[in-house]
Design a protein around this motif. Structure first.
Motif, PDB file in Angstrom:
ATOM      1  N   GLY A   1       0.787  -1.232   0.000  1.00  0.00           N
ATOM      2  CA  GLY A   1       0.000   0.000   0.000  1.00  0.00           C
ATOM      3  C   GLY A   1       0.817   1.280   0.000  1.00  0.00           C
ATOM      4  O   GLY A   1       0.457   2.245   0.677  1.00  0.00           O
TER       5      GLY A   1
ATOM      6  N   THR B   1       2.210   4.854  -0.881  1.00  0.00           N
ATOM      7  CA  THR B   1       1.534   6.035  -1.411  1.00  0.00           C
ATOM      8  C   THR B   1       2.482   6.874  -2.260  1.00  0.00           C
ATOM      9  O   THR B   1       2.117   7.928  -2.761  1.00  0.00           O
TER      10      THR B   1
ATOM     11  N   SER C   1      -3.872  -4.434  -1.733  1.00  0.00           N
ATOM     12  CA  SER C   1      -4.917  -3.430  -1.942  1.00  0.00           C
ATOM     13  C   SER C   1      -4.780  -2.217  -1.029  1.00  0.00           C
ATOM     14  O   SER C   1      -5.364  -1.175  -1.267  1.00  0.00           O
ATOM     15  N   ARG C   2      -4.010  -2.384   0.082  1.00  0.00           N
ATOM     16  CA  ARG C   2      -3.747  -1.257   0.988  1.00  0.00           C
ATOM     17  C   ARG C   2      -2.559  -1.633   1.848  1.00  0.00           C
ATOM     18  O   ARG C   2      -1.968  -2.688   1.637  1.00  0.00           O
ATOM     19  N   ASN C   3      -2.227  -0.813   2.843  1.00  0.00           N
ATOM     20  CA  ASN C   3      -1.147  -1.146   3.760  1.00  0.00           C
ATOM     21  C   ASN C   3      -1.652  -2.158   4.794  1.00  0.00           C
ATOM     22  O   ASN C   3      -2.525  -1.852   5.598  1.00  0.00           O
TER      23      ASN C   3
END
Ligand code: UDP
Ligand code: MG
Length: 322
Positions: free
Chosen positions: A55, A57, A80-82
Motif C-alpha cells: 500500500g 503512497t 490493496s492497501r497497507n
C-alpha cells in the motif's frame, strides 16, 4: 564465517527474495543494483525478487513496474492497501517459488552478501539459516533497551523462545515455507511463527548497517503494539497471572481482616483508617482494571481471529511476462 563469494555455490539453486515495500521509492534502485552486484558471479542461481507493495503512497509501484520491464527477475504483488510488514511477508512467501526463500528488507539493512553464506550452510543440510545481528550499533538506545526487555519477557513466558537479535532476515528451505503456509492464523507475528515451526536451524552473524535511504516505518507506538502482538500470540501467561495475584491479594486482606477483628476485640473500636481504606480501594480498583485490560487484549484478538478474514488482499500480481 567470513564473507565468501559465490564460487562455492556450484550447482543450480532457485533463490527467491521476498521484499516487503512500503514507500520505498528511495531505496528500490539501490537494492536491485546491490543484488545484481552480489549475485553477478553466480550465473547458476535462478533468482527472483518478489516485491510486495504494501500500500505504498509514493512512486514505489511505478518504479517497480518500470524496473520489471527490463529485469525479468522482478515480480510484484500489489496489495490493496497497507496491511503491515507481517502480512506483506506472508503474501510474499505464498508467491515465492524458489527452492530457498529469503525475506529481506528493501533498505539494505539486511546485507545481501550474507545470503551467500546462508546458501553455503543450506547446502550442508540446514533448513533455516538465521541472520543474527552481532551488534545493535545502528539502533537507538530506546530501541535497544526495549528490544532487550521484550526478548527477556517474551522468552520467559512463551512456550517457544525467540532467538535473540534475529529479525525476519533468514534463509528458509521450501519445506519451511510450506510449513508456515499451513499455519491458519490470520494475525501473523512472523518472528514467532518462524520460531514455532522449528526445523534444522543455524545462523550467520552480520553487522546491521544503517538504512541506505528513506526512513524507518516503525515508530515507538507501532513497536509497542508489535511486542504486545508477539506476547499475546504465543503465551497465555498474562491471562493466568490474575488467578495467582487474586489469591495472593485475598490472602493478604483476609489476614488483615483477622488482625483488625482481634485488635478491635483487644483494644476496642478504632475509627480512623480512612487512608488505609482509600489505598486498599484504589489499589484493588487499579489491579482489577489492569486485569480486565489484559482480558480485553486477548478477547479482542480472539474476536478478530474468529472473523477468519484473509491476512491480505491482492490488487494484482505482475509477473515479468504479463
Ligand atoms: N514495511 C512494509 N510495511 C509496513 C512497514 C514496513 O512492507 O507497514 C517494509 C519496509 O518497506 C522495509 C521493511 O518492511 O522494506 C522494514 O521496514 P523499516 O526499514 O522501516 O523497519 P526497521 O528496519 O526500521 O525496523
Ligand atoms: Mg530498516
Amino acid at each position: 564465517m567470513t564473507h565468501q563469494h559465490g564460487t562455492q555455490l556450484a550447482g543450480h539453486v532457485a533463490l527467491s527474495l521476498v521484499i516487503p515495500v512500503f514507500n520505498e521509492a528511495a531505496t528500490i534502485d539501490l537494492f536491485i543494483a546491490r543484488i545484481t552486484d552480489v549475485f553477478k558471479e553466480e550465473a547458476l542461481v535462478g533468482l527472483e525478487m518478489v516485491f510486495v507493495n504494501d500500500g505504498s503512497t509514493d512512486a514505489t509501484l511505478d518504479l517497480l513496474l518500470e524496473r520489471q520491464r527490463s529485469d525479468p527477475r522482478v515480480r510484484i504483488v500489489d496489495l490493496s492497501r497497507n496491511f503491515g510488514k507481517e502480512a506483506a511477508l506472508t503474501a510474499g512467501l505464498q508467491t515465492a517459488t524458489g527452492q530457498v526463500v529469503v525475506p529481506i528488507d528493501a533498505d539494505l539493512q539486511d546485507p545481501p552478501e550474507v545470503i551467500l553464506q546462508m546458501i553455503a550452510l543450506w547446502r550442508q543440510g540446514y533448513e533455516v539459516v538465521l541472520g543474527h545481528r552481532v551488534s545493535r550499533r545502528t539502533d537507538s538506545w530506546a530501541k535497544k533497551t526495549s528490544a532487550n526487555w521484550f526478548y527477556r519477557l517474551h522468552n520467559r513466558i512463551s512456550d517457544q523462545p525467540l532467538p535473540k537479535d534475529v529479525g525476519d532476515f533468514r534463509l528458509m528451505d521450501r519445506c519451511v515455507v510450506e510449513a508456515l503456509e499451513s499455519l491458519p492464523e490470520s494475525r501473523r507475528f512472523m518472528k514467532g511463527l518462524f520460531a514455532w515451526v522449528g526445523f534444522r536451524t543455524t545462523h550467520v552473524d552480520y553487522e546491521r548497517p544503517e538504512r541506505v535511504a528513506g526512513e524507518t516505518k516503525f515508530n515507538g507506538w507501532r513497536l509497542w503494539n508489535f511486542a504486545l502482538e508477539g506476547i499475546t500470540s504465543f503465551s497465555t501467561d498474562p491471562l493466568k497471572v490474575w488467578t495467582y495475584l487474586g489469591l495472593f491479594v485475598s490472602l493478604v486482606s483476609f489476614s488483615f481482616a483477622i488482625f483488625i477483628v482481634l485488635r478491635t476485640l483487644i483494644t476496642g473500636v478504632d475509627v480512623p483508617g480512612y487512608a488505609s481504606l482509600m489505598v486498599a480501594v484504589t489499589f484493588l480498583g487499579g489491579l482489577q482494571l489492569i486485569g480486565i485490560g489484559v482480558l480485553g487484549e486477548y478477547l479482542g484478538r480472539t474476536y478478530i481471529e474468529s472473523k477468519r478474514r484473509p491476512v491480505y488482499l491482492v490488487r494484482r500480481v505482475y509477473n515479468p511476462k504479463d
